[in-house]
Design a protein around this motif. Sequence first.
Motif, short mmCIF file in Angstrom:
data_model
loop_
_atom_site.label_atom_id
_atom_site.label_comp_id
_atom_site.label_asym_id
_atom_site.label_seq_id
_atom_site.Cartn_x
_atom_site.Cartn_y
_atom_site.Cartn_z
N ALA A 104 34.87 54.06 67.18
CA ALA A 104 34.07 53.13 67.98
C ALA A 104 34.73 52.90 69.34
N GLU A 105 36.05 52.77 69.34
CA GLU A 105 36.78 52.57 70.59
C GLU A 105 36.62 53.78 71.52
N ILE A 106 36.66 54.97 70.93
CA ILE A 106 36.49 56.20 71.72
C ILE A 106 35.11 56.21 72.36
N GLN A 107 34.09 55.91 71.60
CA GLN A 107 32.73 55.93 72.13
C GLN A 107 32.52 54.86 73.20
N LEU A 108 33.20 53.73 73.06
CA LEU A 108 33.10 52.68 74.07
C LEU A 108 33.77 53.11 75.37
N GLU A 109 34.89 53.83 75.27
CA GLU A 109 35.54 54.36 76.48
C GLU A 109 34.59 55.33 77.19
N THR A 112 30.08 46.18 64.33
CA THR A 112 30.90 46.49 65.49
C THR A 112 30.05 46.50 66.76
N ALA A 113 30.48 45.69 67.75
CA ALA A 113 29.71 45.57 68.99
C ALA A 113 30.52 45.95 70.22
N GLY A 114 31.86 45.92 70.11
CA GLY A 114 32.67 46.22 71.28
C GLY A 114 34.15 46.18 70.95
N LYS A 115 34.96 46.14 72.00
CA LYS A 115 36.41 46.14 71.84
C LYS A 115 37.05 45.37 72.98
N ILE A 116 38.32 45.01 72.77
CA ILE A 116 39.10 44.32 73.80
C ILE A 116 40.57 44.46 73.44
N ALA A 139 49.10 36.34 79.15
CA ALA A 139 48.24 37.21 78.35
C ALA A 139 47.28 37.92 79.31
N TRP A 140 47.28 39.26 79.27
CA TRP A 140 46.40 40.06 80.11
C TRP A 140 45.35 40.73 79.25
N ILE A 141 44.11 40.66 79.69
CA ILE A 141 42.98 41.23 78.96
C ILE A 141 42.62 42.57 79.59
N TYR A 142 42.51 43.61 78.75
CA TYR A 142 42.19 44.95 79.23
C TYR A 142 41.10 45.58 78.35
N GLY A 143 40.49 46.64 78.86
CA GLY A 143 39.61 47.48 78.07
C GLY A 143 38.46 46.76 77.39
N PHE A 144 37.95 45.73 78.03
CA PHE A 144 36.89 44.89 77.45
C PHE A 144 35.55 45.62 77.61
N ALA A 145 34.89 45.91 76.50
CA ALA A 145 33.63 46.65 76.56
C ALA A 145 32.73 46.29 75.38
#
Length: 275
Positions: free
Chosen positions: A154-159, A194-198, A207-213
Amino acid sequence: MLTKEQLLEIKALQEICEKDGGFQLKLNFDMLENRTENRKEDFFHYEDEKLVGFLGSYGFGNKVELCGMVHPDYRRRGIFSSLLEMGLAEAKKHNATTILLNAPSGSEPAKEFLNTIPCTYSFSEYQMKWQKTELSEDPAVTLRPSVSEADWEAEIQLEVSCFGFSEKEAREFNQTIRENSGEENLIIEADGKTAGKIRVSESDAEAWIYGFAVFPELQGKGIGRKALSKVVLQEVKKGFSIFLEVEAKNAHALRLYESCGFRSYHSQDYYEYLN
């Protein structure tokens, strides 16, 4: 891998340059602290055993970002040109298709230098910090650690669908993150699916937030805002200051972050190298 001494030298030089110029450099210390052993990504220049020039290279799939600095007392001596030449050569060696040069928006020395090389302005990016805002939690949207093969896929497809990676680049990038980063990879679920990732990186009370999708077909339903609110509240309870970055041209994301209490405090300009 960089040594603790090298990291301290970079930090000390950064503080000198920022104090002199009145700007902030984006040196990605979370990445500097988690370098791989089989790739040359950091370039140093010493004079009298003192670090006076540094360039960091940061890979994101087929894209490489370069950011560096030279001590104010050692500028106009060709130091940065030499560091950049090494960084460009290494990026090309790894078949980077896009090379971006990163400069603080308020840095006149950086702009003067960029005018001397083949590059063109690409975009600007805001650094944003969360300011105390009332946020609510919705139990229909939850966060959990990414642990399974299905989570990985799922993370791969979100990227691919949200950040423009090819599938090969997405797999390589995510593998590198998992092997060399202390970031927490989280899956966003909405109504149990599953709807997304962060990703969240915690260091030095920040705290730094990255890769939010969120998957494109699920966007516009409030899932992103609810997930972001949940992350913010989670980090606030830990006592962290919370930060993220967003491209200035991404108006939708900018509105979302502002609605959750994030405010811009600094910006970086990116220039694409043309040679």
